[in-house]
Scaffold this motif. Structure first.
Motif, mmCIF file in Angstrom:
data_model
loop_
_atom_site.group_PDB
_atom_site.id
_atom_site.type_symbol
_atom_site.label_atom_id
_atom_site.label_comp_id
_atom_site.label_asym_id
_atom_site.label_seq_id
_atom_site.Cartn_x
_atom_site.Cartn_y
_atom_site.Cartn_z
ATOM 1 N N ARG A 177 0.832 -1.212 0.000
ATOM 2 C CA ARG A 177 0.000 0.000 0.000
ATOM 3 C C ARG A 177 0.861 1.255 0.000
ATOM 4 O O ARG A 177 0.570 2.222 -0.705
ATOM 5 C CB ARG A 177 -0.931 -0.012 1.203
ATOM 6 N N PHE A 178 1.934 1.246 0.798
ATOM 7 C CA PHE A 178 2.836 2.390 0.840
ATOM 8 C C PHE A 178 3.506 2.605 -0.517
ATOM 9 O O PHE A 178 3.577 3.732 -1.015
ATOM 10 C CB PHE A 178 3.899 2.191 1.927
ATOM 11 N N LEU A 179 3.974 1.529 -1.134
ATOM 12 C CA LEU A 179 4.639 1.653 -2.432
ATOM 13 C C LEU A 179 3.676 2.058 -3.542
ATOM 14 O O LEU A 179 4.045 2.812 -4.446
ATOM 15 C CB LEU A 179 5.360 0.349 -2.774
ATOM 16 N N ARG A 217 7.234 9.923 -9.341
ATOM 17 C CA ARG A 217 7.661 9.217 -10.543
ATOM 18 C C ARG A 217 8.769 8.227 -10.214
ATOM 19 O O ARG A 217 9.518 7.808 -11.088
ATOM 20 C CB ARG A 217 8.146 10.222 -11.587
ATOM 21 N N LEU A 218 8.871 7.862 -8.962
ATOM 22 C CA LEU A 218 9.911 6.926 -8.555
ATOM 23 C C LEU A 218 9.603 5.523 -9.092
ATOM 24 O O LEU A 218 8.450 5.085 -9.046
ATOM 25 C CB LEU A 218 10.013 6.873 -7.028
ATOM 26 N N PRO A 219 10.607 4.810 -9.570
ATOM 27 C CA PRO A 219 10.359 3.439 -10.036
ATOM 28 C C PRO A 219 10.069 2.522 -8.851
ATOM 29 O O PRO A 219 10.661 2.654 -7.787
ATOM 30 C CB PRO A 219 11.660 3.058 -10.738
ATOM 31 N N MET A 220 9.161 1.602 -9.051
ATOM 32 C CA MET A 220 8.760 0.653 -8.013
ATOM 33 C C MET A 220 8.990 -0.766 -8.508
ATOM 34 O O MET A 220 9.107 -0.996 -9.707
ATOM 35 C CB MET A 220 7.282 0.843 -7.659
ATOM 36 N N PRO A 221 9.037 -1.730 -7.595
ATOM 37 C CA PRO A 221 9.188 -3.131 -8.017
ATOM 38 C C PRO A 221 8.034 -3.564 -8.931
ATOM 39 O O PRO A 221 6.953 -2.989 -8.907
ATOM 40 C CB PRO A 221 9.149 -3.912 -6.705
ATOM 41 N N ARG A 222 8.260 -4.601 -9.711
ATOM 42 C CA ARG A 222 7.254 -5.071 -10.663
ATOM 43 C C ARG A 222 5.987 -5.584 -9.975
ATOM 44 O O ARG A 222 4.914 -5.581 -10.575
ATOM 45 C CB ARG A 222 7.822 -6.186 -11.525
ATOM 46 N N TRP A 223 6.078 -6.039 -8.739
ATOM 47 C CA TRP A 223 4.904 -6.585 -8.053
ATOM 48 C C TRP A 223 3.997 -5.498 -7.490
ATOM 49 O O TRP A 223 2.986 -5.785 -6.875
ATOM 50 C CB TRP A 223 5.321 -7.567 -6.961
ATOM 51 N N VAL A 224 4.329 -4.225 -7.724
ATOM 52 C CA VAL A 224 3.493 -3.101 -7.283
ATOM 53 C C VAL A 224 2.729 -2.586 -8.495
ATOM 54 O O VAL A 224 3.322 -2.285 -9.520
ATOM 55 C CB VAL A 224 4.370 -1.978 -6.686
ATOM 56 N N ASP A 225 1.401 -2.525 -8.391
ATOM 57 C CA ASP A 225 0.592 -1.998 -9.484
ATOM 58 C C ASP A 225 -0.438 -1.015 -8.937
ATOM 59 O O ASP A 225 -0.560 -0.828 -7.738
ATOM 60 C CB ASP A 225 -0.082 -3.126 -10.264
ATOM 61 N N HIS A 226 -1.168 -0.370 -9.829
ATOM 62 C CA HIS A 226 -2.154 0.642 -9.435
ATOM 63 C C HIS A 226 -3.505 0.023 -9.095
ATOM 64 O O HIS A 226 -4.540 0.528 -9.496
ATOM 65 C CB HIS A 226 -2.341 1.672 -10.552
ATOM 66 N N SER A 227 -3.514 -1.042 -8.363
ATOM 67 C CA SER A 227 -4.768 -1.692 -8.002
ATOM 68 C C SER A 227 -5.511 -0.854 -6.966
ATOM 69 O O SER A 227 -4.936 -0.453 -5.950
ATOM 70 C CB SER A 227 -4.484 -3.076 -7.426
ATOM 71 N N PRO A 228 -6.811 -0.572 -7.196
ATOM 72 C CA PRO A 228 -7.592 0.166 -6.202
ATOM 73 C C PRO A 228 -7.653 -0.545 -4.855
ATOM 74 O O PRO A 228 -7.844 0.091 -3.831
ATOM 75 C CB PRO A 228 -8.979 0.269 -6.828
ATOM 76 N N VAL A 229 -7.483 -1.871 -4.870
ATOM 77 C CA VAL A 229 -7.507 -2.636 -3.622
ATOM 78 C C VAL A 229 -6.377 -2.173 -2.705
ATOM 79 O O VAL A 229 -6.514 -2.185 -1.485
ATOM 80 C CB VAL A 229 -7.405 -4.148 -3.921
ATOM 81 N N ASP A 230 -5.261 -1.736 -3.274
ATOM 82 C CA ASP A 230 -4.140 -1.240 -2.482
ATOM 83 C C ASP A 230 -4.092 0.280 -2.418
ATOM 84 O O ASP A 230 -3.632 0.850 -1.432
ATOM 85 C CB ASP A 230 -2.820 -1.762 -3.056
ATOM 86 N N LEU A 231 -4.543 0.956 -3.478
ATOM 87 C CA LEU A 231 -4.436 2.414 -3.515
ATOM 88 C C LEU A 231 -5.382 3.091 -2.521
ATOM 89 O O LEU A 231 -4.975 4.021 -1.826
ATOM 90 C CB LEU A 231 -4.703 2.937 -4.925
#
Length: 126
Positions: free
Chosen positions: A65-67, A75-89
């Motif tokens: 959630r933090f990432l 615009r910081l790059p994040m790991p591939r397992w982080v996506d813009h899912s509303p479940v986490d956002l």
């Protein structure tokens, strides 16, 4: 309405809005670019459904959630397992003030560093 007629993607005959709407709703090949299907929207979730847990542990969920919030606000790059899912956002919005403070602190540190080397007016432009 104003959009009663739309031109086709190939620039040919104009088609009625009612003919284009079902294709857009189903995400068919005639759907406008960037339009996703209703089933895709449902599968992504709305961020408030409690039943969509990833069961990876509370610490990992909070990190995700933090990432996600960092990725959304910067615009910081994040790991591939982080996506813009509303479940986490949506739950990750609680981190927005912290992330905003960190970004402000980073900008202030850079300004102070540049202001010691050059005139503050020049530093403000950097």
């Amino acid at each position: 309405p104003n959009n009663a007629l739309k031109k086709s993607a190939l620039g040919g005959e104009a088609e009625s809005e009612s003919a284009a709407a079902p294709a857009a709703a189903q995400g068919g090949e005639n759907a406008p670019r960037g339009v996703i299907s209703a089933s895709e929207v449902r599968s992504r979730g709305d961020g408030v459904n409690k039943g969509q847990s990833r069961d990876q542990g509370a610490a990992r969920d909070e990190l995700r959630r933090f990432l996600v919030a960092c990725m959304f606000l910067t615009r910081l790059p994040m790991p591939r397992w982080v996506d813009h899912s509303p479940v986490d956002l949506v739950p990750g919005m609680m981190y927005f003030p912290v992330i905003g403070s960190l970004v402000g602190l980073w900008a202030g540190v850079w300004f102070e560093a540049l202001a010691t080397m050059w005139d503050p007016l020049v530093a403000a432009a950097g």
